[in-house]
Structure formats: structure tokens, C-alpha cells
Design an enzyme around this catalytic site. Structure first.
Site, mmCIF file in Angstrom:
data_model
loop_
_atom_site.group_PDB
_atom_site.id
_atom_site.type_symbol
_atom_site.label_atom_id
_atom_site.label_comp_id
_atom_site.label_asym_id
_atom_site.label_seq_id
_atom_site.Cartn_x
_atom_site.Cartn_y
_atom_site.Cartn_z
ATOM 1 N N HIS A 84 4.993 -5.499 9.575
ATOM 2 C CA HIS A 84 3.406 -5.006 10.042
ATOM 3 C C HIS A 84 2.534 -5.771 9.021
ATOM 4 O O HIS A 84 2.716 -5.527 7.848
ATOM 5 C CB HIS A 84 3.345 -3.677 9.866
ATOM 6 C CG HIS A 84 1.931 -3.065 10.280
ATOM 7 N ND1 HIS A 84 1.616 -1.994 11.285
ATOM 8 C CD2 HIS A 84 0.671 -3.370 9.920
ATOM 9 C CE1 HIS A 84 0.425 -1.954 11.280
ATOM 10 N NE2 HIS A 84 -0.225 -2.514 10.437
ATOM 11 N N ASP A 123 0.865 0.147 -3.492
ATOM 12 C CA ASP A 123 2.092 -0.112 -3.402
ATOM 13 C C ASP A 123 3.271 0.926 -3.915
ATOM 14 O O ASP A 123 2.890 1.186 -5.016
ATOM 15 C CB ASP A 123 2.475 -1.631 -3.732
ATOM 16 C CG ASP A 123 3.784 -1.995 -3.134
ATOM 17 O OD1 ASP A 123 3.882 -3.206 -2.198
ATOM 18 O OD2 ASP A 123 4.919 -1.711 -3.309
ATOM 19 N N HIS A 153 -1.242 -2.667 14.999
ATOM 20 C CA HIS A 153 0.083 -3.286 14.794
ATOM 21 C C HIS A 153 0.058 -4.938 14.877
ATOM 22 O O HIS A 153 0.126 -5.150 16.319
ATOM 23 C CB HIS A 153 1.113 -2.471 15.322
ATOM 24 C CG HIS A 153 2.585 -3.317 15.035
ATOM 25 N ND1 HIS A 153 3.212 -2.701 13.873
ATOM 26 C CD2 HIS A 153 3.229 -4.180 15.562
ATOM 27 C CE1 HIS A 153 4.331 -3.499 13.674
ATOM 28 N NE2 HIS A 153 4.104 -4.501 14.774
ATOM 29 N N ASN A 198 3.357 -12.320 2.817
ATOM 30 C CA ASN A 198 4.717 -12.845 2.830
ATOM 31 C C ASN A 198 4.947 -12.623 4.463
ATOM 32 O O ASN A 198 4.470 -11.648 5.270
ATOM 33 C CB ASN A 198 5.730 -12.024 2.336
ATOM 34 C CG ASN A 198 5.507 -11.789 0.878
ATOM 35 O OD1 ASN A 198 5.572 -12.960 0.111
ATOM 36 N ND2 ASN A 198 5.820 -10.861 0.243
ATOM 37 N N CYS A 208 2.680 1.747 10.535
ATOM 38 C CA CYS A 208 2.058 2.478 11.711
ATOM 39 C C CYS A 208 2.175 3.838 11.370
ATOM 40 O O CYS A 208 1.317 4.748 11.537
ATOM 41 C CB CYS A 208 2.794 2.106 13.095
ATOM 42 S SG CYS A 208 1.967 0.694 13.668
ATOM 43 N N HIS A 247 0.490 -7.305 6.343
ATOM 44 C CA HIS A 247 -0.032 -6.754 4.833
ATOM 45 C C HIS A 247 -0.444 -7.703 4.065
ATOM 46 O O HIS A 247 0.140 -8.515 4.125
ATOM 47 C CB HIS A 247 0.836 -5.560 4.559
ATOM 48 C CG HIS A 247 2.375 -5.931 4.422
ATOM 49 N ND1 HIS A 247 3.214 -6.232 5.052
ATOM 50 C CD2 HIS A 247 2.792 -6.364 3.185
ATOM 51 C CE1 HIS A 247 4.405 -6.515 4.375
ATOM 52 N NE2 HIS A 247 4.157 -6.917 3.252
HETATM 53 P P1 AMP Z 1 6.778 -7.242 1.905
HETATM 54 O O1 AMP Z 1 8.134 -7.509 1.012
HETATM 55 O O2 AMP Z 1 5.794 -8.506 1.756
HETATM 56 O O3 AMP Z 1 7.113 -6.895 3.380
HETATM 57 O O4 AMP Z 1 6.268 -6.179 1.285
HETATM 58 C C1 AMP Z 1 6.442 -4.738 1.426
HETATM 59 C C2 AMP Z 1 5.751 -3.731 0.510
HETATM 60 O O5 AMP Z 1 5.724 -2.424 1.079
HETATM 61 C C3 AMP Z 1 6.575 -3.971 -0.767
HETATM 62 O O6 AMP Z 1 5.730 -4.418 -1.922
HETATM 63 C C4 AMP Z 1 6.803 -2.226 -0.871
HETATM 64 O O7 AMP Z 1 7.060 -2.045 -2.244
HETATM 65 C C5 AMP Z 1 5.909 -1.609 -0.145
HETATM 66 N N1 AMP Z 1 6.372 -0.152 0.388
HETATM 67 C C6 AMP Z 1 7.455 -0.131 1.041
HETATM 68 N N2 AMP Z 1 7.399 1.162 1.514
HETATM 69 C C7 AMP Z 1 6.109 1.717 0.946
HETATM 70 C C8 AMP Z 1 5.474 3.118 1.217
HETATM 71 N N3 AMP Z 1 5.940 3.932 1.652
HETATM 72 N N4 AMP Z 1 4.319 3.360 0.471
HETATM 73 C C9 AMP Z 1 3.912 2.040 -0.136
HETATM 74 N N5 AMP Z 1 4.179 0.960 -0.175
HETATM 75 C C10 AMP Z 1 5.420 0.751 0.460
HETATM 76 ZN ZN ZN Z 2 2.910 -1.251 12.518
#
Ligand code: AMP
Ligand code: ZN
Length: 117
Positions: free
Chosen positions: A98, A30, A46, A87, A7, A100
């Protein structure tokens, strides 16, 4: 939502490398790529996880798949192929609460299991 990382990215409070944006959806690279191309696609609303989706959210999830295909076409990996991973919850290792969609591309994954971490 106040304390949600994604968010904050949507609001521009945390920078991101944007790939696509419209009024409902944002896509960005990512920060810790697990493949040569690793893009996250999120709804601007959200939604905590796939398991928290409500009936009204089904349309936005459908639209997200359309955006994924548009990105694949524009970035030139639609023909070679790509993998989409969501995931959901603690057993799947969801770290950001959130919803994704991970798009992974740019390599031949075959039956290899990719750890999105
Ligand atoms: P998950 O483990 O499915 O919740 O994936 C979360 C993803 O968010 C991971 O692949 C992280 O590398 C990515 N992530 C975390 N912080 C950031 C950020 N600030 N910008 C871009 N990706 C992020
Ligand atoms: Zn959110």
C-alpha cells in the site's frame, strides 16, 4: 482492500500512533523506527505502489508532499531537514503493498544510505 495491513490501520482495525489525518491522507509513527523520527504517510485510497499509480492519483501524491511539509513544520524538524523515501517493488524491498512515504528525521544522515527496515 481486505487483506492490506495499512487499509486495516485506516479502518481502525489495527491500532496506530496517528500523527495526522484528513479525509484522504493518514500519517502515523512507524512501528520499527529507522531514525529518531520515522513517520509513514499514506493515501486512504488503496494504491498498491508508486508503480501502480494511475493518472487520477497524481493529485493525492502531490497533496501528500504538502502534508509531509506540514508535519515537518508542526513537529519542528522542517528547518533541520528530513528525508522522504518511497520503496517501490521487490528490488527496493517494499514489504507493505500500500503506497507509503517514509519521513525520516531527527539525525544528520548526510550521504548515509538508510535502510528503512
Ligand atoms: P516498506 O518496507 O517500505 O514496505 O515499509 C513498511 C514499513 O511499515 C516498515 O518500516 C515497517 O516498520 C512499517 N510497519 C509495519 N507494520 C506496521 C504497523 N502495524 N504500524 C506502523 N508501521 C508498521
Ligand atoms: Zn491498502
Amino acid at each position: 482492500m481486505e487483506d492490506c495491513l495499512f487499509c486495516k490501520i485506516i479502518k481502525g482495525e489495527i491500532p496506530s500512533s496517528k500523527v495526522y489525518e484528513d479525509d484522504e491522507i493518514l500519517a502515523f509513527n512507524d512501528i520499527n523506527p529507522a531514525a529518531p523520527i520515522h513517520i509513514l504517510v499514506i493515501p486512504k485510497k488503496h494504491i498498491t505502489s508508486l508503480a501502480h499509480m494511475e493518472k487520477d492519483d497524481e493529485a493525492i501524491v502531490g497533496r501528500i508532499y504538502g502534508v509531509i511539509n506540514k508535519i515537518a513544520e508542526e513537529k519542528g524538524f522542517k528547518d533541520n531537514g528530513y528525508r522522504v523515501i518511497v520503496n517501490c517493488g521487490k528490488d527496493a524491498g517494499q514489504e507493505v503493498m500500500h503506497l507509503h512515504f517514509h519521513i525520516l528525521a531527527g539525525a544528520k544522515f548526510g550521504d548515509k544510505i538508510i535502510d528503512t527496515k
